[in-house]
Write a protein that holds these residues in place. Sequence first.
Motif, PDB file in Angstrom:
ATOM      1  N   ALA A   1      -4.304  10.914 -10.984  1.00 48.77           N
ATOM      2  CA  ALA A   1      -5.169   9.737 -10.915  1.00 48.77           C
ATOM      3  C   ALA A   1      -4.897   8.966  -9.629  1.00 48.77           C
ATOM      4  CB  ALA A   1      -4.931   8.843 -12.128  1.00 48.77           C
ATOM      5  N   ARG A   2      -5.952   8.536  -8.981  1.00 51.07           N
ATOM      6  CA  ARG A   2      -5.815   7.809  -7.710  1.00 51.07           C
ATOM      7  C   ARG A   2      -5.552   6.326  -7.986  1.00 51.07           C
ATOM      8  NH1 ARG A   2      -8.939  10.191  -3.021  1.00 51.07           N
ATOM      9  NH2 ARG A   2      -9.061   8.035  -2.355  1.00 51.07           N
ATOM     10  N   PRO A   3      -4.593   5.716  -7.295  1.00 47.68           N
ATOM     11  CA  PRO A   3      -4.279   4.308  -7.513  1.00 47.68           C
ATOM     12  C   PRO A   3      -5.094   3.354  -6.638  1.00 47.68           C
ATOM     13  CG  PRO A   3      -2.672   5.227  -6.007  1.00 47.68           C
ATOM     14  CD  PRO A   3      -3.631   6.361  -6.369  1.00 47.68           C
ATOM     15  N   ASP A   4      -6.092   3.866  -5.922  1.00 46.39           N
ATOM     16  CA  ASP A   4      -6.811   3.047  -4.944  1.00 46.39           C
ATOM     17  C   ASP A   4      -7.388   1.775  -5.552  1.00 46.39           C
ATOM     18  OD1 ASP A   4      -6.934   5.992  -4.391  1.00 46.39           O
ATOM     19  OD2 ASP A   4      -7.635   5.304  -2.445  1.00 46.39           O
ATOM     20  N   SER A   5      -8.066   1.900  -6.703  1.00 46.47           N
ATOM     21  CA  SER A   5      -8.720   0.742  -7.277  1.00 46.47           C
ATOM     22  C   SER A   5      -7.700  -0.270  -7.801  1.00 46.47           C
ATOM     23  CB  SER A   5      -9.674   1.160  -8.404  1.00 46.47           C
ATOM     24  OG  SER A   5     -10.452   0.069  -8.848  1.00 46.47           O
ATOM     25  N   LEU A   6      -6.613   0.212  -8.409  1.00 43.72           N
ATOM     26  CA  LEU A   6      -5.571  -0.719  -8.850  1.00 43.72           C
ATOM     27  C   LEU A   6      -4.948  -1.429  -7.656  1.00 43.72           C
ATOM     28  CD1 LEU A   6      -3.718  -2.047 -10.889  1.00 43.72           C
ATOM     29  CD2 LEU A   6      -2.236  -0.020 -10.773  1.00 43.72           C
ATOM     30  N   CYS A   7      -4.667  -0.701  -6.601  1.00 48.94           N
ATOM     31  CA  CYS A   7      -4.087  -1.334  -5.404  1.00 48.94           C
ATOM     32  C   CYS A   7      -5.050  -2.352  -4.811  1.00 48.94           C
ATOM     33  CB  CYS A   7      -3.717  -0.279  -4.373  1.00 48.94           C
ATOM     34  SG  CYS A   7      -2.351   0.799  -4.886  1.00 48.94           S
ATOM     35  N   ALA A   8      -6.345  -2.018  -4.790  1.00 51.32           N
ATOM     36  CA  ALA A   8      -7.340  -2.969  -4.293  1.00 51.32           C
ATOM     37  C   ALA A   8      -7.396  -4.204  -5.189  1.00 51.32           C
ATOM     38  CB  ALA A   8      -8.713  -2.308  -4.213  1.00 51.32           C
ATOM     39  N   ALA A   9      -7.261  -4.006  -6.508  1.00 53.79           N
ATOM     40  CA  ALA A   9      -7.276  -5.129  -7.444  1.00 53.79           C
ATOM     41  C   ALA A   9      -6.071  -6.041  -7.224  1.00 53.79           C
ATOM     42  CB  ALA A   9      -7.301  -4.623  -8.882  1.00 53.79           C
ATOM     43  N   LEU A  10      -4.916  -5.467  -6.972  1.00 54.81           N
ATOM     44  CA  LEU A  10      -3.714  -6.254  -6.703  1.00 54.81           C
ATOM     45  C   LEU A  10      -3.863  -7.050  -5.406  1.00 54.81           C
ATOM     46  CD1 LEU A  10      -1.132  -3.490  -7.659  1.00 54.81           C
ATOM     47  CD2 LEU A  10      -1.356  -5.682  -8.851  1.00 54.81           C
ATOM     48  N   LYS A  11      -4.356  -6.398  -4.375  1.00 55.08           N
ATOM     49  CA  LYS A  11      -4.489  -7.081  -3.086  1.00 55.08           C
ATOM     50  C   LYS A  11      -5.563  -8.165  -3.134  1.00 55.08           C
ATOM     51  CE  LYS A  11      -3.825  -4.723   0.731  1.00 55.08           C
ATOM     52  NZ  LYS A  11      -3.854  -3.714   1.806  1.00 55.08           N
ATOM     53  N   LEU A  12      -6.665  -7.883  -3.814  1.00 57.36           N
ATOM     54  CA  LEU A  12      -7.711  -8.894  -3.906  1.00 57.36           C
ATOM     55  C   LEU A  12      -7.231 -10.090  -4.731  1.00 57.36           C
ATOM     56  CD1 LEU A  12     -10.576  -9.841  -3.328  1.00 57.36           C
ATOM     57  CD2 LEU A  12     -11.302  -8.665  -5.420  1.00 57.36           C
ATOM     58  N   ALA A  13      -6.502  -9.836  -5.816  1.00 56.22           N
ATOM     59  CA  ALA A  13      -5.989 -10.932  -6.632  1.00 56.22           C
ATOM     60  C   ALA A  13      -5.081 -11.843  -5.812  1.00 56.22           C
ATOM     61  CB  ALA A  13      -5.246 -10.382  -7.840  1.00 56.22           C
ATOM     62  N   ALA A  14      -4.227 -11.245  -4.991  1.00 57.98           N
ATOM     63  CA  ALA A  14      -3.332 -12.043  -4.139  1.00 57.98           C
ATOM     64  C   ALA A  14      -4.132 -12.847  -3.123  1.00 57.98           C
ATOM     65  CB  ALA A  14      -2.339 -11.126  -3.431  1.00 57.98           C
ATOM     66  N   ARG A  15      -5.157 -12.235  -2.570  1.00 59.23           N
ATOM     67  CA  ARG A  15      -6.018 -12.940  -1.607  1.00 59.23           C
ATOM     68  C   ARG A  15      -6.728 -14.110  -2.273  1.00 59.23           C
ATOM     69  NH1 ARG A  15     -11.316  -9.918   0.920  1.00 59.23           N
ATOM     70  NH2 ARG A  15     -12.633 -11.767   1.107  1.00 59.23           N
ATOM     71  N   MET A  16      -7.231 -13.905  -3.480  1.00 60.15           N
ATOM     72  CA  MET A  16      -7.909 -14.971  -4.198  1.00 60.15           C
ATOM     73  C   MET A  16      -6.940 -16.103  -4.526  1.00 60.15           C
ATOM     74  SD  MET A  16     -10.281 -12.639  -6.737  1.00 60.15           S
ATOM     75  CE  MET A  16     -10.988 -14.016  -7.646  1.00 60.15           C
TER      76      MET A  16
END
Length: 340
Positions: free
Chosen positions: A315-330
């Motif tokens: 399974a690719r972690p791309d979307s989870l990693c994007a979710a973590l980074k976006l949450a921090a940005r928000m």
Amino acid sequence: MPAKPLALTQGDPAGIGPELTLRAWLERRERALPAFAWIGDPDHLSAIAGRLGWTVPLRTCGWNAACAVFADALPVIPLEAGSGAAIPGKPDPATAAGTIKSIDRAVEAVRSGMAAVVVTNPIAKSVLYGAGFKHPGHTEYLAHLAAQGGVEPRPVMMIWSDELAVVPVTIHEPLRRVPDLLTTELIVETGRIVAAGLRSCFGIAQPRLAISGLNPHAGENGTMGQEDATVVAPAVAQLQAAGIDARGPYPADTMFHARARAGYDAALAMYHDQALIPIKTIAFDEGVNVTLGLPFIRTSPDHGTAFDIAGKGIARPDSLCAALKLAARMAQHAPADAAA
């Protein structure tokens, strides 16, 4: 990066959430991920790592130690109700209590100021229903937890990527029901919440909203249906009267090419596939599910539990990693009040 850790839920322990969590931590440096703490059963997570042959040191700790721990070990906030005997790829209602408790603990941590944001791993609603879960889904349960004075906020789902952000006004509804469910009031309420969320959590001072029509060619002057003139256009006018930069209704088939996307910050579509087909075409692996309208920030990968590949390490972690980074940005845009 936020000064506090991100609260990451376990999701369904038989799905891909645990291995995505492990992969995200292993790739934390090259992806420049913010510090997060996983809420779940450390024995289960350790067993998944061992099954896959991944060396991931786990550290059971409290929220106040998670950021310091993160560089050298994956912080775990242990649950009293764990994952039971969860087996990858074999969903089991016996694990539902742990899945729900993980969500509860994440929201508690954020609302008490111990964690910065909520990031949720995928759940399987059918598994929770089998254990008596009474809410339609993840988002509705979060709204229940966010209730104040017995009043639940109205959450709005936005699927975000660097290239495109979309909001379906009606979500998981059969296509034949959409025209009856779609009202001017619903579009206006959705647009207000989206505009407020883009201002407070994305730092966009004057959000630009593109509103799609319901019918082909936005009704073609009424020859393909009256809803665009009688329902959607009045909603656009009301949003404009409220000081929101809303435009439309536009034909949906011309809204999502690169030149069109440059003209707005988020697109409101009238039904599920009208919104999700373009973003999943443009950003299938990197899309993030963002819930606007809650009194805290919540993001999630834009995919499900993938039981068919769980435990295989593919399974690719791309979307989870994007979710973590976006949450921090928000969180950086809305450090004190994430309400949209």
